[in-house]
Motif scaffolding. Structure first.
Motif, PDB file in Angstrom:
ATOM      1  N   UNK A  10      18.512  -4.609 -10.564  1.00  0.00           N
ATOM      2  CA  UNK A  10      16.893  -4.916 -10.197  1.00  0.00           C
ATOM      3  C   UNK A  10      16.487  -4.538  -8.937  1.00  0.00           C
ATOM      4  N   UNK A  11      15.328  -3.565  -8.863  1.00  0.00           N
ATOM      5  CA  UNK A  11      14.774  -3.102  -7.769  1.00  0.00           C
ATOM      6  C   UNK A  11      13.352  -3.827  -7.496  1.00  0.00           C
ATOM      7  N   UNK A  12      13.066  -3.447  -6.338  1.00  0.00           N
ATOM      8  CA  UNK A  12      11.600  -3.952  -6.111  1.00  0.00           C
ATOM      9  C   UNK A  12      10.671  -3.267  -6.908  1.00  0.00           C
ATOM     10  N   UNK A  13       9.498  -4.414  -7.132  1.00  0.00           N
ATOM     11  CA  UNK A  13       8.331  -3.993  -7.852  1.00  0.00           C
ATOM     12  C   UNK A  13       7.398  -3.229  -6.850  1.00  0.00           C
ATOM     13  N   UNK A  14       6.195  -2.788  -7.616  1.00  0.00           N
ATOM     14  CA  UNK A  14       5.359  -2.199  -6.719  1.00  0.00           C
ATOM     15  C   UNK A  14       4.531  -3.064  -5.840  1.00  0.00           C
ATOM     16  N   UNK A  15       4.663  -4.385  -6.552  1.00  0.00           N
ATOM     17  CA  UNK A  15       3.936  -5.559  -5.758  1.00  0.00           C
ATOM     18  C   UNK A  15       4.638  -6.051  -4.480  1.00  0.00           C
ATOM     19  N   UNK A  16       5.818  -5.707  -4.641  1.00  0.00           N
ATOM     20  CA  UNK A  16       6.863  -6.001  -3.478  1.00  0.00           C
ATOM     21  C   UNK A  16       6.372  -5.020  -2.210  1.00  0.00           C
ATOM     22  N   UNK A  17       6.052  -4.012  -2.490  1.00  0.00           N
ATOM     23  CA  UNK A  17       5.727  -3.036  -1.549  1.00  0.00           C
ATOM     24  C   UNK A  17       4.007  -2.942  -0.928  1.00  0.00           C
ATOM     25  N   UNK A  20       1.972  10.931   9.139  1.00  0.00           N
ATOM     26  CA  UNK A  20       2.118  12.024   8.068  1.00  0.00           C
ATOM     27  C   UNK A  20       2.875  11.251   7.070  1.00  0.00           C
ATOM     28  N   UNK A  21       3.071  12.295   5.922  1.00  0.00           N
ATOM     29  CA  UNK A  21       3.856  11.772   4.734  1.00  0.00           C
ATOM     30  C   UNK A  21       5.403  11.643   5.018  1.00  0.00           C
ATOM     31  N   UNK A  22       5.764  12.302   6.092  1.00  0.00           N
ATOM     32  CA  UNK A  22       7.347  12.104   6.578  1.00  0.00           C
ATOM     33  C   UNK A  22       7.366  10.720   7.125  1.00  0.00           C
ATOM     34  N   UNK A  23       6.419  10.489   8.003  1.00  0.00           N
ATOM     35  CA  UNK A  23       6.521   9.183   8.600  1.00  0.00           C
ATOM     36  C   UNK A  23       6.578   8.082   7.454  1.00  0.00           C
ATOM     37  N   UNK A  24       5.612   8.065   6.367  1.00  0.00           N
ATOM     38  CA  UNK A  24       5.570   7.242   5.218  1.00  0.00           C
ATOM     39  C   UNK A  24       6.756   7.155   4.445  1.00  0.00           C
ATOM     40  N   UNK A  25       7.492   8.356   4.258  1.00  0.00           N
ATOM     41  CA  UNK A  25       8.870   8.306   3.712  1.00  0.00           C
ATOM     42  C   UNK A  25       9.991   7.380   4.343  1.00  0.00           C
ATOM     43  N   UNK A  26       9.846   7.575   5.827  1.00  0.00           N
ATOM     44  CA  UNK A  26      10.785   6.960   6.675  1.00  0.00           C
ATOM     45  C   UNK A  26      10.322   5.369   6.614  1.00  0.00           C
ATOM     46  N   UNK A  27       9.236   5.010   6.813  1.00  0.00           N
ATOM     47  CA  UNK A  27       8.841   3.737   6.790  1.00  0.00           C
ATOM     48  C   UNK A  27       9.283   2.952   5.443  1.00  0.00           C
ATOM     49  N   UNK A  28       9.109   3.866   4.433  1.00  0.00           N
ATOM     50  CA  UNK A  28       9.442   3.109   2.796  1.00  0.00           C
ATOM     51  C   UNK A  28      11.093   2.801   2.899  1.00  0.00           C
ATOM     52  N   UNK A  29      11.753   3.929   3.521  1.00  0.00           N
ATOM     53  CA  UNK A  29      13.209   4.089   3.542  1.00  0.00           C
ATOM     54  C   UNK A  29      13.678   2.900   4.431  1.00  0.00           C
ATOM     55  N   UNK A  49       0.292   5.807   0.252  1.00  0.00           N
ATOM     56  CA  UNK A  49       0.460   5.172  -0.963  1.00  0.00           C
ATOM     57  C   UNK A  49       1.047   5.883  -2.419  1.00  0.00           C
ATOM     58  N   UNK A  50       0.753   7.142  -2.145  1.00  0.00           N
ATOM     59  CA  UNK A  50       1.360   7.800  -3.331  1.00  0.00           C
ATOM     60  C   UNK A  50       2.911   8.065  -3.017  1.00  0.00           C
ATOM     61  N   UNK A  51       3.320   8.104  -1.740  1.00  0.00           N
ATOM     62  CA  UNK A  51       4.746   8.242  -1.399  1.00  0.00           C
ATOM     63  C   UNK A  51       5.506   7.127  -1.795  1.00  0.00           C
ATOM     64  N   UNK A  52       4.808   5.690  -1.741  1.00  0.00           N
ATOM     65  CA  UNK A  52       5.402   4.675  -2.148  1.00  0.00           C
ATOM     66  C   UNK A  52       5.494   4.394  -3.478  1.00  0.00           C
ATOM     67  N   UNK A  53       4.541   4.746  -4.259  1.00  0.00           N
ATOM     68  CA  UNK A  53       4.530   4.608  -5.661  1.00  0.00           C
ATOM     69  C   UNK A  53       5.376   5.530  -6.377  1.00  0.00           C
ATOM     70  N   UNK A  54       5.647   6.746  -6.056  1.00  0.00           N
ATOM     71  CA  UNK A  54       6.658   7.566  -6.460  1.00  0.00           C
ATOM     72  C   UNK A  54       8.119   6.980  -6.148  1.00  0.00           C
ATOM     73  N   UNK A  55       8.497   6.758  -5.077  1.00  0.00           N
ATOM     74  CA  UNK A  55       9.510   6.042  -4.694  1.00  0.00           C
ATOM     75  C   UNK A  55       9.797   4.888  -5.549  1.00  0.00           C
ATOM     76  N   UNK A  90      -0.277  -1.703   5.348  1.00  0.00           N
ATOM     77  CA  UNK A  90      -0.065  -0.992   6.642  1.00  0.00           C
ATOM     78  C   UNK A  90      -0.254   0.331   6.882  1.00  0.00           C
ATOM     79  N   UNK A  91       0.288   1.196   5.726  1.00  0.00           N
ATOM     80  CA  UNK A  91      -0.054   2.636   5.922  1.00  0.00           C
ATOM     81  C   UNK A  91      -1.410   3.196   5.335  1.00  0.00           C
TER      82      UNK A  91
END
Length: 913
Positions: free
Chosen positions: A497-504, A518-527, A689-695, A510-511
Motif C-alpha cells: 500500500x502506498x500513500x494516496x494523493x491526499x496524503x501529499x 526549482x522542480x529539482x527542489x520539489x523532487x527532493x522534498x517529495x523524496x 504539484x505536477x512532480x508530486x502527482x507523477x510520483x 507548501x510547495x
C-alpha cells in the motif's frame, strides 16, 4: 638511427625470444649453496609450522627488504599453475561417471538446438562454442553449489549466466522437464506456435525463467557486484537476512576488456563482498583471435583482481598434469608454462601430440624427459583445468567456504569449442560456429557417448533419458537438495500500500502558492517525505552518483545516513554542521561516487528486489540528466529487460535550464532517447504539484498495482514561482497534458494554442501575455507533461482502429482534449523538436514545434533561450507567423513584430551554431 642499427636491434630482440614465448629476465644465482639453505629453511617451516607461518615470515622479509630500499616485483602474480595443489583438493562428493554422462547429454542437446535452428529457413544463428568450453564450470555448480530459491521462492543464489552459454541452460532445463522438445526446436524462433526460447538471457521475453540480462558485454559482471552489495544493504538495514545467499557471475576472458567488467571490482574488494564469486571462462579466444596473443590473460587478470583485494583461484591445468608437476624437480616445467604466450597455447590446441612434444616439452632436456614415456595421443588429450571436474569442484569449494572477507574470482583455463573437434575446437571461427556436418555430428556423438544411432545422428535429434533413468533422477535429486531449479523467476510478486494523493496535500500546498523553487527542489522534498513515510519509508532507496549537494540532498545525510557496510570510521570535517556527511552501516542513501553505470546497477538490484527477494524496494536514482540515457542507456535497457521498477530522475535537465555547465552537460534530448524504452514512462513537469502527482501515480502503478515499468522525470534547477494546484488537473498530468491558463482578449484578432513543458512553460506564459498586450491575440496555455505518453496512447488507438475497421473508432486522449479547439498550435520545450513533433498526426490544425536542437553552451538562461529560439519572443513570433500563413495577419505585421521585439531575423541557426 641508420638502417643497419635498426636491423641489428631487431635481430638482437629476435635472438632473445623463442617463437610463442615471453622473455623472462632471470637473475643469476651467484651462491647456489646459500640459495639451498634458504629454500631448505622454507621447506622446514612449511612442513613443521604450515603455510600461514611461511606466509607471515615471507611478508616480514618483504617488509624488511622494502625498508632497506630493495625493490621487489609485485606479489600480485603467482606461477602459471593451479592455485590449489593436488594434495589440498577435497574429495569429490558426487558420482563422477554419472555426472559425466549428464554433462554429455546436456552438451549434445545444446549443440543440437543450435544446429537445428540454423537448418530452418532464415538461419537465425546461435552459439555453440561458449557453452562447449564452459560446460564443466556450469555442471559442477548445478550439481553441488548453486542454491535454488527454496520453499519461500525468494531465497538462494543469484546467478548471472554468460549470455552466449544460454543453449546449455536450456538443455539442462529440458532434461529437468521445465522445457519441452518443442521449446528447444523453437530456439530463436520465439513467435512460433508452442513458444520459443530467446537467444540470450532475457527476463522480458521469458519472465518465469531468466532473472538477469547479461549478453551485453560487461553489464553482467558490474550488475553482479552491485547485486552482492545490495544484498548486504538489505541485511545491514534489517530488511532481509541475505547471509545465506551468494551472487555468481560467469563471464569470458575477452569480456574483461569492457570497462564495465573490471571497473567496479575495487568496490567489491573495498566493501568486503565475500558473498560474490566471479567465474571467468578463460578460453583465450575472442571472436577474431586470441584475447592476449602476445601475453597471458590469466596472469593479467590475476594481478588486477589481487590488486583490487580479491581472492584469486587459478584453475589452469587438469589432473593429468599433477604427476608431471610432481616430477618437475628442476622447476623447468613450471618455467615453460610461464614463458609460453596464449597465442601459442591456442596453437597447441589444434595440433597433434607430436607437435606439442617438440614445441612445448622439447625446448629443455628436463621437460622433454618428463614426457618420454607418454604417447603422442595422450599428450594431445591432457586437459586444461576448466574441463576437469575435480579441479573445478575444489575451486568452488574453496570459494564458497572462504571466511577472509574477500570476494573471489576463479580463473579457469578452457578450450573454446571444446568437443567440437574439427568443427571449431580452439579455432578463431569457434565463436560463430553454428553448423556441423554429419561427420562432425558423428564424431561429437561418439566422443561423448550419446546413445543415438548412425542413421539418426545426421538429423541432430534431441535426446532425453526416461524419467526413471539414473541420470534424470540424479539431476533432480541434486537440485532438490540445493533448493530447486535455476534459473528461475517467480511471476507473482508481493505488492504494498502506498500513500494516496491526499496524503501529499500538505506538501503540495507548501510547495505551491507562489513558492520560489526549482522542480529539482520539489523532487527532493517529495523524496524526503517518502523516506519519512510510515508505510513505505524504510523501503525507499535514494541513489545518487556524488551529486547530492548539487541536487540539494545534503540535508538527507544526517536524517537517513549514507550506506557504508563498515559504518563511519572517522569524524567528518563538517561534523558540526547540520548537513554533515554521515555514513552508517544502516544508512539508507546509496551515494555511489562518480559512476553512473554503478549507480544504475544499484537501481537494477533495488528495482528487481521484488522478484529476487520478495521485498518491494523503491529505487529513486537522481543524476545529471545528460549522463543517463545518453551515457548508460545500455544499463537502462537492461533494467527494462529485467522488469525493474523505480524512478529515474534527470536532475539539472534541459538544454537552457542548466546554463553554466556548457555543452557536455546540457541535456536537450534525454526525453527523445527515452522514447525507445518501452517500459519507461517519461515526464517533463513544470510545477511542484505536477512532480508530486507523477510520483504518487508511479508509486501506485508499480508497487501497489504491480505494473513492471520505470518512471523517468526530468527536473530543472531553474527556480521560479510555483502556483497552487488547479482543480481537476491530475488526470491530465498523468495522461500528458491539460489546459493551464486561458487569456481572453476583448476584440481579439485571433486565438492561438501554446504548449509548454518544464521550465519553458514559463516562456509560453510570458508569450501569452506578450501576444495579448502587444498584438491583441487571445490564447490558451497548455502544460504538456509528457509528449511520449500522449503519443503512445494516440498510436495505440490508431492501431486498434486500423485492425477493427467495422467497430466504433476509439479516440485518443489528445484528440479528446483538443476536440473543437482552434489553432494554430505552437509547441515549445527545452528539448529537441522531434519530441513535440511526435503529436503531429493528432493535432487538429496547423502545428509548429520549437525546441533546442543543436549544441549547448555556457550563457545566461535568457541568452540561451533566445539563441535556441524558445523564449517568449520566439514563441510569439512563431504564433504570428503561423497566423500569417493562415491569412489572419499580414506578413508585414509579422516583420514589424520581429523588429518591435528587437529580434535578430538573421541570427545564426542554432542547429548549426
Amino acid at each position: 638511427m641508420d638502417n643497419s642499427e635498426t636491423v641489428a636491434i631487431r635481430q638482437a630482440m629476435e635472438e632473445s625470444m623463442n617463437d610463442g614465448e615471453l622473455r623472462n629476465e632471470v637473475l643469476a644465482d651467484v651462491d647456489a649453496a646459500e640459495t639451498a639453505e634458504w629454500l631448505g629453511s622454507l621447506d622446514y617451516v612449511l612442513q613443521s609450522k604450515g603455510p600461514e607461518r611461511a606466509r607471515f615470515l615471507l611478508e616480514k622479509l618483504r617488509e624488511r627488504a622494502a625498508q632497506e630500499g630493495v625493490a621487489l616485483d609485485s606479489q600480485t602474480i603467482t606461477p602459471y599453475i593451479n592455485t590449489i595443489p593436488a594434495k589440498d583438493q577435497p574429495p569429490f562428493p558426487g558420482n563422477r561417471e554419472l555426472e559425466r554422462r549428464i554433462k554429455s547429454i546436456v552438451r549434445w542437446n545444446a549443440m543440437a538446438m543450435v544446429v537445428r535452428a540454423n537448418r530452418r529457413p532464415g538461419g537465425v544463428g546461435g552459439h555453440i562454442s561458449t557453452f562447449a568450453s564452459s560446460a564443466t564450470l556450469y555442471e559442477i555448480a548445478f550439481n553441488h553449489f548453486f542454491h535454488g530459491r527454496g520453499e519461500d521462492g525468494y531465497g538462494g543464489d543469484s546467478v548471472y549466466f554468460q549470455g552466449h552459454a544460454s543453449p546449455g541452460m536450456y538443455s539442462r532445463a529440458f532434461l529437468e522437464g521445465r522445457l519441452t522438445e518443442e521449446n528447444l526446436e523453437n530456439f530463436r524462433h520465439e513467435l512460433s506456435p508452442g513458444g520459443g526460447l530467446s537467444s540470450y538471457p532475457h527476463p522480458w521475453l521469458m519472465p518465469s525463467f531468466w532473472e538477469y540480462p547479461t549478453v551485453s558485454m560487461g553489464l553482467g559482471p558490474i550488475m553482479a557486484i552491485y547485486q552482492a552489495r545490495f544484498n548486504e544493504y538489505l541485511r545491514d538495514r534489517g530488511i532481509k537476512d541475505t547471509s545465506g545467499q551468494r551472487v555468481w557471475a560467469f563471464l569470458g576472458d575477452g569480456e574483461c576488456d569492457e570497462p564495465e567488467t573490471l571497473g567496479a571490482i575495487g568496490l567489491a574488494g573495498r566493501e568486503k563482498l565475500d558473498n560474490l564469486i566471479f567465474v571467468v571462462n578463460c578460453n583465450l579466444q575472442r571472436l577474431d583471435g586470441p584475447v592476449r596473443g602476445n601475453g597471458k590473460i590469466i596472469q593479467e587478470l590475476e594481478s588486477i583482481f589481487h590488486g583490487a583485494g580479491w581472492n584469486v583461484i587459478k584453475v589452469v591445468w587438469g589432473g593429468e598434469w599433477d604427476e608431471l608437476l610432481a616430477k618437475d624437480t628442476s622447476g623447468m616445467l613450471a618455467q615453460r608454462m610461464n614463458e609460453v604466450v596464449d597465442g601459442q597455447y591456442q596453437k597447441y590446441t589444434t595440433m597433434p601430440g607430436s607437435y606439442i612434444r617438440e614445441h612445448f616439452f622439447g625446448k629443455y632436456p628436463e621437460t622433454r624427459k618428463l614426457v618420454e614415456n607418454m604417447s603422442d595421443e595422450k599428450l594431445e588429450k591432457i586437459r586444461r583445468g576448466g574441463h576437469d571436474p575435480e579441479k573445478v569442484y575444489a575451486a568452488y569449494a574453496q570459494a564458497t567456504s572462504s571466511t577472509n572477507g574477500k570476494p573471489t574470482v576463479i580463473l579457469a583455463k578452457t578450450v573454446k569449442g571444446y568437443g567440437l573437434g574439427e568443427a571449431g575446437e580452439g579455432r578463431n571461427i569457434a565463436h560463430n560456429q553454428k553448423k556441423m556436418n554429419e561427420e562432425e555430428l558423428l564424431e561429437f556423438r561418439t566422443r561423448f557417448g550419446i546413445p543415438i544411432s548412425d542413421a539418426e545422428v545426421g538429423s541432430a535429434p534431441f535426446y532425453k533419458p526416461s524419467e526413471n533413468s539414473v541420470e534424470i533422477k540424479y539431476m533432480k535429486e541434486r537440485r532438490a537438495a540445493l533448493g530447486g531449479s535455476l534459473p528461475s523467476r517467480p511471476t507473482e510478486h508481493p505488492t504494498m500500500e502506498v500513500p494516496t494523493l491526499e496524503d501529499f496535500s500538505k506538501l503540495i500546498k507548501r510547495l505551491g502558492d507562489g513558492k520560489n523553487c526549482s522542480t529539482t527542489f520539489a523532487v527532493v522534498q517529495t523524496l524526503i517525505a517518502l523516506c519519512r513515510d510510515k508505510k513505505i519509508g524504510k523501503y525507499m532507496v535514494p541513489i545518487v552518483p556524488d551529486e547530492s549537494r548539487t541536487f540539494g540532498m545534503e540535508g538527507m545525510f544526517k536524517q537517513f545516513g549514507i550506506y557504508a557496510h563498515a559504518g563511519q570510521l572517522y569524524e567528518p570535517m563538517d561534523s558540526e554542521i547540520v548537513a554533515s556527511y554521515k555514513e552508517a552501516q544502516d544508512g539508507q542513501i546509496l551515494e555511489e561516487g562518480i559512476t553512473e553505470c554503478g549507480s544504475m546497477s544499484s537501481f537494477n538490484a533495488a528495482g528487481t528486489a521484488y522478484s529476487c527477494h520478495g521485498v518491494n524496494m523503491i529505487p529513486f536514482y537522481i543524476y545529471y540528466s545528460m549522463f543517463g540515457f545518453q551515457r548508460v542507456g545500455d544499463s537502462i535497457w537492461a533494467a527494462a529487460d529485467m522488469r525493474a521498477k523505480g524512478f529515474l530522475v534527470g536532475g539539472t535537465a534541459g538544454r537552457t535550464s542548466l546554463n553554466g555547465e556548457g555543452l557536455q552537460h546540457q541535456d536537450g534530448h534525454s526525453l527523445l532517447n527515452a522514447i525507445a524504452f518501452p517500459t519507461v514512462r517519461s515526464y517533463d513537469p513544470a510545477f511542484a504539484y505536477e512532480v508530486i502527482v507523477i510520483i504518487q501515480e508511479g508509486l501506485k502503478r508499480m508497487f501497489q498495482d504491480g505494473e513492471e515499468c520505470i518512471y523517468y522525470i526530468t527536473a530543472e534547477n531553474d527556480a521560479y514561482d510555483h502556483p497552487s494546484m488547479p482543480e481537476g488537473c491530475a488526470e491530465g498530468i498523468i495522461k500528458g497534458m491539460y489546459k493551464f491558463r486561458s487569456n481572453e482578449v476583448e476584440g481579439a484578432k485571433a486565438r492561438v494554442q501554446l504548449f509548454g513543458s518544464g521550465a519553458i512553460l514559463n516562456c509560453a506564459l510570458d508569450a501569452q501575455k506578450l501576444l495579448a498586450e502587444k498584438f491583441n491575440i487571445a490564447s490558451d496555455v497548455w502544460s504538456v507533461t509528457s509528449y511520449t505518453q500522449l503519443r503512445r496512447d494516440a498510436d495505440a488507438c490508431q492501431r486498434w482502429n486500423m485492425l477493427h475497421p467495422t467497430e466504433t473508432p476509439r479516440k485518443s486522449y489528445v484528440e479528446e482534449v483538443l476536440e473543437g479547439v482552434e489553432g494554430p498550435f505552437i509547441s515549445s520545450s527545452d528539448y529537441v523538436k522531434a519530441l513535440g513533433e511526435q503529436l503531429t498526426p493528432w493535432i487538429p490544425g496547423d502545428y509548429y514545434v520549437l525546441g533546442t536542437d543543436g549544441m549547448g553552451r555556457s550563457e545566461t538562461r535568457p541568452a540561451l533561450r533566445r539563441h535556441f529560439e524558445v523564449d517568449a519572443e520566439s514563441i510569439a513570433i512563431a504564433a504570428l507567423s503561423r497566423l500569417s500563413k493562415a491569412g489572419v495577419v499580414k506578413p508585414q505585421d509579422v516583420a514589424d513584430a520581429i523588429k518591435a521585439l528587437d529580434y535578430d531575423a538573421d541570427k545564426v541557426n542554432p542547429y548549426f551554431a
